[in-house]
Design an enzyme around this catalytic site. Structure first.
Site, PDB file in Angstrom:
ATOM      1  N   ARG A   1       0.823  -1.217   0.000  1.00 48.05           N
ATOM      2  CA  ARG A   1       0.000   0.000   0.000  1.00 48.05           C
ATOM      3  C   ARG A   1       0.857   1.267   0.000  1.00 48.05           C
ATOM      4  O   ARG A   1       0.442   2.294  -0.556  1.00 48.05           O
ATOM      5  CB  ARG A   1      -0.930  -0.007   1.222  1.00 48.05           C
TER       6      ARG A   1
ATOM      7  N   CYS B   1      -7.017   7.010  -0.673  1.00 48.60           N
ATOM      8  CA  CYS B   1      -6.678   5.594  -0.725  1.00 48.60           C
ATOM      9  C   CYS B   1      -7.568   4.947   0.337  1.00 48.60           C
ATOM     10  O   CYS B   1      -7.360   5.143   1.538  1.00 48.60           O
ATOM     11  CB  CYS B   1      -5.197   5.389  -0.417  1.00 48.60           C
ATOM     12  N   SER B   2      -8.567   4.216  -0.104  1.00 50.72           N
ATOM     13  CA  SER B   2      -9.609   3.735   0.796  1.00 50.72           C
ATOM     14  C   SER B   2      -9.051   2.807   1.873  1.00 50.72           C
ATOM     15  O   SER B   2      -7.993   2.196   1.714  1.00 50.72           O
ATOM     16  CB  SER B   2     -10.698   3.006   0.004  1.00 50.72           C
ATOM     17  N   ALA B   3      -9.792   2.694   2.972  1.00 47.70           N
ATOM     18  CA  ALA B   3      -9.372   1.848   4.081  1.00 47.70           C
ATOM     19  C   ALA B   3      -9.232   0.399   3.614  1.00 47.70           C
ATOM     20  O   ALA B   3     -10.117  -0.123   2.924  1.00 47.70           O
ATOM     21  CB  ALA B   3     -10.369   1.948   5.230  1.00 47.70           C
TER      22      ALA B   3
END
Length: 390
Positions: A31, A92-94
């Site tokens: 990530r 940036c989504s969970a």
């Protein structure tokens, strides 16, 4: 310092149980390669704050490998992230909700995927690992965000097909698709996504009608060109730009306000469960949000109800302690508060069903929400704004 590999593994364990393929994708696609050096993060419900890889690397790494969204843009890029003040418009989504959507999508190697909203590129990379980059088409509306995502993906070693444009149009030339993966909130499902998909295709999206709660949506495309499915969970995402609500307008000094009262405690609506929110939003087409903030007279709670397409139609209901009746201020002639309370008590009459008993059907002429089965659609708002149907 803890390695990125160890941080990723700890996050995967925190999110477990995960589908093995999704867990493997998260191991393969770090990530941190998709998070900019300066961004915003919110821990434990606190206000979003700046994370800076150079100034405080430990804080940055802790945020990146936590189950939280990382905000990467404010106000469509017009506001500096370092101000930490503005409307979040890209992120940036969970990881947890990303994993759940990928599990709902259930792609297989070779599956042809249309992704709406490239964002940082992280989910496009995860999909590329799952199905092969040549099978992924990802569309991003913001040219600056798209350019950054392309750079991130290239540096991470993935080359999906990237398009800058309006995701609502899909990409017919790259279809037919087996999966549609939507990474932005939507009020309505564009039929282009259905028409560009083959029978049996699965669509997953954050359904964001705007009446307090937002939902996970999973649809399956049928051979007749209709898609239908259910809402298996909750999910809150930033809205697709073309489906944002019209900003509300404050009345001027000479404009008439309707000062009304209600015996219904506004918190009955503000604190209603997600099933009620879904039903009320579907039946009225209205949006709502609440706020707790005292004024000069002391404690109060307010719930705002508005027409997302008409800035001149809204109302606010105000709760104060020890009140026999509660104040409602309405702008415009549409009785939005009355519509909302009528819809709430219809939901009560149905036995207060939770959101997982509702579903959605998409046809060329629009979408409808139903209870328990497609043959039982909810009544919707008529052109006059009043509820229609049974």
């Amino acid at each position: 310092m803890i390695s990125a590999r160890d941080r990723a593994e700890a996050l995967i364990q925190e999110l477990s149980p995960l589908d093995r393929r999704v867990a493997d994708a998260m191991r393969a696609v770090p990530r941190h390669l998709f998070v900019p050096p300066v961004a915003l993060a919110s821990f434990d419900g606190e206000d979003a704050r700046v994370i800076d890889r150079e100034a405080d690397p430990r804080d940055w790494w802790d945020a990146v490998y936590s189950d939280i969204p990382i905000i990467t843009q404010l106000d469509d890029g017009t506001t500096d992230l370092r101000t930490a003040s503005g409307t979040s418009t890209s992120s940036c989504s969970a990881p947890g909700i990303v994993a759940r959507f990928l599990e709902l999508l259930d792609p297989e190697p070779g599956t042809r995927v249309l992704e709406i909203g490239t964002g940082t590129g992280w989910t496009a990379a995860l999909l590329s690992h799952l199905v092969g980059a040549a099978n992924v088409t990802s569309i991003e509306v913001d040219p600056v965000v798209a350019e950054r995502a392309a750079k991130n993906l290239s540096e991470a070693g993935f080359q999906p097909h990237l398009i800058v444009g309006d995701g609502a149009q899909g990409c017919a030339s790259r279809g037919p698709f087996d999966r549609v993966h939507v990474t932005c909130g939507i009020r309505t499902v564009p039929y282009a996504w259905i028409s560009q998909s083959r029978p049996g295709a699965v669509l997953v999206a954050p359904y964001s009608p705007g009446f307090q709660s937002d939902f996970q949506l999973r649809l399956v495309v049928t051979p007749t060109g209709v898609a239908q499915g259910r809402l298996p969970g909750l999910a809150s995402y930033m809205l697709m730009r073309s489906q944002r609500a019209v900003p509300g307008r404050q009345p001027d000094e000479t404009e008439n306000k309707h000062h009304l009262t209600t015996r219904i405690d506004p918190r009955t609506i503000a604190c209603a469960p997600a099933g009620a929110d879904l039903a009320i939003g579907a039946m009225t087409g209205l949006t709502a949000h609440g706020s707790d903030e005292p004024d000069e007279d002391g404690e109060r709670h307010r719930i705002w109800v508005s027409d997302p397409h008409d800035p001149d139609s809204w109302a606010v209901a105000i709760w104060r302690p020890d009140s026999e009746e509660y104040e409602v201020v309405q702008i415009g002639d549409r009785p939005v508060w009355e519509e909302v309370t009528d819809a709430y008590f219809r939901w009560v009459d149905w036995g207060e069903p939770d959101y997982d008993r509702f579903g959605m059907t998409i046809e060329p002429d629009g979408q409808r929400i139903w209870l328990d089965r497609p043959e039982n659609p909810l009544p919707g708002p008529s052109p006059t704004g009043c509820l229609s149907g049974n």
